[in-house]
Design an enzyme around this catalytic site. Sequence first.
Site, PDB file in Angstrom:
ATOM      1  N   HIS A   1       5.463  -3.022  -6.425  1.00  0.00           N
ATOM      2  CA  HIS A   1       4.271  -2.751  -7.256  1.00  0.00           C
ATOM      3  C   HIS A   1       4.621  -2.376  -8.697  1.00  0.00           C
ATOM      4  CE1 HIS A   1       1.874  -2.829  -3.601  1.00  0.00           C
ATOM      5  NE2 HIS A   1       2.758  -2.010  -3.047  1.00  0.00           N
TER       6      HIS A   1
ATOM      7  N   GLU B   1       8.254   0.694  -3.237  1.00  0.00           N
ATOM      8  CA  GLU B   1       7.054   0.791  -4.077  1.00  0.00           C
ATOM      9  C   GLU B   1       7.341   0.338  -5.510  1.00  0.00           C
ATOM     10  OE1 GLU B   1       3.840   1.508  -3.005  1.00  0.00           O
ATOM     11  OE2 GLU B   1       4.793   1.272  -1.053  1.00  0.00           O
TER      12      GLU B   1
ATOM     13  N   HIS C   1       1.257   7.230  -1.426  1.00  0.00           N
ATOM     14  CA  HIS C   1       1.810   5.999  -0.848  1.00  0.00           C
ATOM     15  C   HIS C   1       2.341   5.133  -2.003  1.00  0.00           C
ATOM     16  CE1 HIS C   1       1.187   2.270   1.999  1.00  0.00           C
ATOM     17  NE2 HIS C   1       2.202   2.117   1.211  1.00  0.00           N
TER      18      HIS C   1
END
Length: 271
Positions: free
Chosen positions: A139, A135, A77
Amino acid sequence: MTMATKAACVLAVWVLVASGLSDLGSARAPLGSKPQREFDYFALSLQWPGTICASTRHCCATNGCCRSEPLQTFTIHGLWPDYDDGTWPSCCRRTQFEMDKILPLKEVLDKYWPSLYCSKSGTCFSGKGLFWAHEWEKHGTCSAPVVQDELQYFTLALDLYFKYNVTEMLSSGWIQVSNGKEYALSDVIDTIKHAFGGSPQIVCKRGSIEELRLCFDKELKPRDCLTTSLANGSVSKSKHCPRYITLPTYDPLEIMTQFDEFEVPAALYTA
Ligand code: U2P
């Protein structure tokens, strides 16, 4: 302004506020404000396709659930920089995702880091795009000083994923992919703890594992994910998990038969 227009404005403001609140835990800084503080540890978040794909109602070429062979390993993920207080930074540096920078990894990413949905993902800086763009921008841009750029971010996540193969760790502890077989949550946690060297965090959906997270310090050594103290010792804080959980499989053909007649008939995609 008519009552109906006012009501529409209030509703629109509320939707904006509520959508900001929905990402509880996130410490996203408004653009232009001071930089967010350095993160404390990484969580490598893995998804169990069997649980997610069981709810798939729509297929497209980019959805890993729609491949002809069911995915039977955990997939990635994201690699998330987190704070020890349970919050996390997000959207830190204004660095847009560029596919060109990670082209050499594309094949491996397609295989082990697929999106399990058809919808595009919201990004911080480049509108809507690929799951990987989401992502990286959310992040990856907060992973300094350990990670400096996009290629390093995806390379590190893949390295950790291959070095600590959760699917193999579980099967060596006799916890197999199966249809309906229940395992004690504590056995799953202990098996990972033993093989990995730190407590995982597990997220469940209707009694099945949806996500399993491994945590690392900034030297990339295994560490416990956030824990809560229980009478029988310290165990991982696992979300929505009953005492017994499953790791279900799914049948891609069943996903296909759920299409209604108005949807574009989809062939099963090969990876
Ligand atoms: O858990 C729901 C969503 O919150 C985001 N999350 C969760 C834990 C954490 O440590 N960091 C974090 O960002 C995830 O959002 P996503 O990356 O999917 O946008 C997670 O899905």
